[in-house]
Design a protein around this motif. Structure first.
Motif, mmCIF file in Angstrom:
data_model
loop_
_atom_site.group_PDB
_atom_site.id
_atom_site.type_symbol
_atom_site.label_atom_id
_atom_site.label_comp_id
_atom_site.label_asym_id
_atom_site.label_seq_id
_atom_site.Cartn_x
_atom_site.Cartn_y
_atom_site.Cartn_z
ATOM 1 N N THR A 1 76.433 66.406 4.469
ATOM 2 C CA THR A 1 75.775 67.414 3.908
ATOM 3 C C THR A 1 75.013 66.838 2.469
ATOM 4 O O THR A 1 74.157 67.158 2.061
ATOM 5 N N TRP A 2 75.778 65.742 2.039
ATOM 6 C CA TRP A 2 75.317 65.196 0.821
ATOM 7 C C TRP A 2 74.004 64.218 1.294
ATOM 8 O O TRP A 2 73.082 64.372 0.718
ATOM 9 N N ALA A 3 74.061 63.703 2.497
ATOM 10 C CA ALA A 3 72.670 63.032 3.132
ATOM 11 C C ALA A 3 71.491 64.048 3.266
ATOM 12 O O ALA A 3 70.509 63.764 2.778
ATOM 13 N N VAL A 4 71.843 65.455 3.514
ATOM 14 C CA VAL A 4 70.814 66.280 3.504
ATOM 15 C C VAL A 4 70.289 66.404 2.073
ATOM 16 O O VAL A 4 69.142 66.403 2.012
ATOM 17 N N LEU A 5 71.233 66.535 1.328
ATOM 18 C CA LEU A 5 70.805 66.949 -0.137
ATOM 19 C C LEU A 5 69.969 65.683 -0.778
ATOM 20 O O LEU A 5 68.776 65.766 -1.540
ATOM 21 N N TRP A 6 70.437 64.570 -0.595
ATOM 22 C CA TRP A 6 69.469 63.228 -0.999
ATOM 23 C C TRP A 6 68.298 63.006 -0.194
ATOM 24 O O TRP A 6 67.242 62.700 -0.724
ATOM 25 N N LEU A 7 68.131 63.621 0.937
ATOM 26 C CA LEU A 7 67.219 63.683 1.484
ATOM 27 C C LEU A 7 65.953 64.631 0.972
ATOM 28 O O LEU A 7 64.836 64.074 0.844
ATOM 29 N N LEU A 8 66.368 65.810 0.755
ATOM 30 C CA LEU A 8 65.654 66.674 -0.074
ATOM 31 C C LEU A 8 65.114 66.006 -1.622
ATOM 32 O O LEU A 8 63.939 66.151 -1.687
ATOM 33 N N PHE A 9 66.244 65.283 -2.062
ATOM 34 C CA PHE A 9 65.623 64.312 -3.497
ATOM 35 C C PHE A 9 64.520 63.434 -2.961
ATOM 36 O O PHE A 9 63.521 63.567 -4.017
ATOM 37 N N PHE A 10 64.694 62.874 -2.038
ATOM 38 C CA PHE A 10 63.471 61.963 -1.492
ATOM 39 C C PHE A 10 62.098 62.553 -1.402
ATOM 40 O O PHE A 10 61.300 62.330 -1.765
ATOM 41 N N LEU A 11 62.053 63.576 -0.772
ATOM 42 C CA LEU A 11 61.221 64.309 -0.358
ATOM 43 C C LEU A 11 60.355 65.068 -1.592
ATOM 44 O O LEU A 11 59.101 64.975 -1.573
ATOM 45 N N LEU A 12 61.219 65.549 -2.456
ATOM 46 C CA LEU A 12 60.722 66.098 -3.954
ATOM 47 C C LEU A 12 60.405 64.928 -4.820
ATOM 48 O O LEU A 12 58.891 65.174 -5.423
ATOM 49 N N LEU A 13 61.004 63.819 -4.816
ATOM 50 C CA LEU A 13 60.583 62.773 -5.846
ATOM 51 C C LEU A 13 59.795 61.618 -5.149
ATOM 52 O O LEU A 13 58.736 61.297 -5.841
ATOM 53 N N GLY A 14 60.305 61.194 -4.223
ATOM 54 C CA GLY A 14 59.684 59.845 -3.559
ATOM 55 C C GLY A 14 58.229 60.278 -2.859
ATOM 56 O O GLY A 14 57.156 59.519 -2.990
ATOM 57 N N LEU A 15 58.505 61.576 -2.129
ATOM 58 C CA LEU A 15 56.962 61.925 -1.544
ATOM 59 C C LEU A 15 56.319 63.036 -2.438
ATOM 60 O O LEU A 15 55.083 63.401 -1.902
#
Length: 212
Positions: A120-134
């Motif tokens: 679940t944390w992996a999904v959350l941090w993936l969202l952070f990547f999409l939001l901030l990184g991309l």
């Protein structure tokens, strides 16, 4: 992760989720990020110094740095106004590590509940990547709401079970956590797409560089 550390993970994720949906100013949230980030770096360092090459102890402490560096990074971004691309790309690294640690919870540790929590944390941090990184700013509110839900599902609630000695782990409970996590993600997309009426542009300043 210790029960005390997990409790404060829940606290800082909750606050950062509120920040992402515009209810808490970034600089105000930065303070708790510094406190919890420092805790999640200092404590595992002490554990590693005392580990005497004990691999299970080292494994248990290693993942804490992923959280600690994230929160310290968030605090710095909110206080300085630096753009969040670097944190975004660090977040995809954290997400990948969380997938591996989750798998090891199933296979090596024998704790399926925390296996699901790490995924679940992996999904959350993936969202952070999409939001901030991309730069997917359309996911700001989605990420904020999911962060709020995950704060309690993966932090506050299991921390209290651990603190009172009532924590249990089995496949059935792991499936329950997975279902609630999936439902939380669906609810986050629903609420995030609708947006919220509260919070003007000034209250959301810095949101794009503010994950967990």
């Amino acid at each position: 992760m210790s029960s005390v550390g997990l409790l404060y993970v829940g606290a800082v994720l909750f606050l950062n989720g509120l920040m992402l949906i515009g209810l808490v100013p970034g600089k105000s949230a930065a303070i708790l990020n510094f406190f919890v980030g420092a805790m999640q770096v200092v404590f595992p360092t002490i554990i590693l110094i005392q580990a005497d090459n004990d691999l299970p102890t080292i494994f248990g402490a290693a993942g804490l740095y992923l959280f600690g560096f994230t929160y310290l990074y968030v605090g710095v971004l909110q206080m300085t106004g630096i753009s969040g691309e670097g944190l975004g790309w660090f977040s995809v690294f954290v997400a990948a590590c969380a997938v591996v640690i989750g798998a090891l919870q199933f296979t090596l540790v024998g704790d399926p509940v925390f296996g699901v929590i790490w995924w679940t944390w992996a999904v959350l941090w993936l969202l952070f990547f999409l939001l901030l990184g991309l730069g997917k700013e359309s996911l700001t509110y989605v990420t904020g709401w999911f962060t709020i839900f995950v704060a309690h599902l993966t932090g506050t609630i299991p921390a209290f079970f651990l603190l009172v000695g009532r924590y249990e782990t089995n496949t059935g409970l792991a499936l329950l956590v997975a279902v609630v996590a999936a439902a939380s993600l669906g609810a986050a997309f629903f609420l995030g797409r609708r947006g919220i009426p509260r919070g003007d542009a000034s209250s959301r300043e810095g949101v794009a560089v503010s994950p967990a």
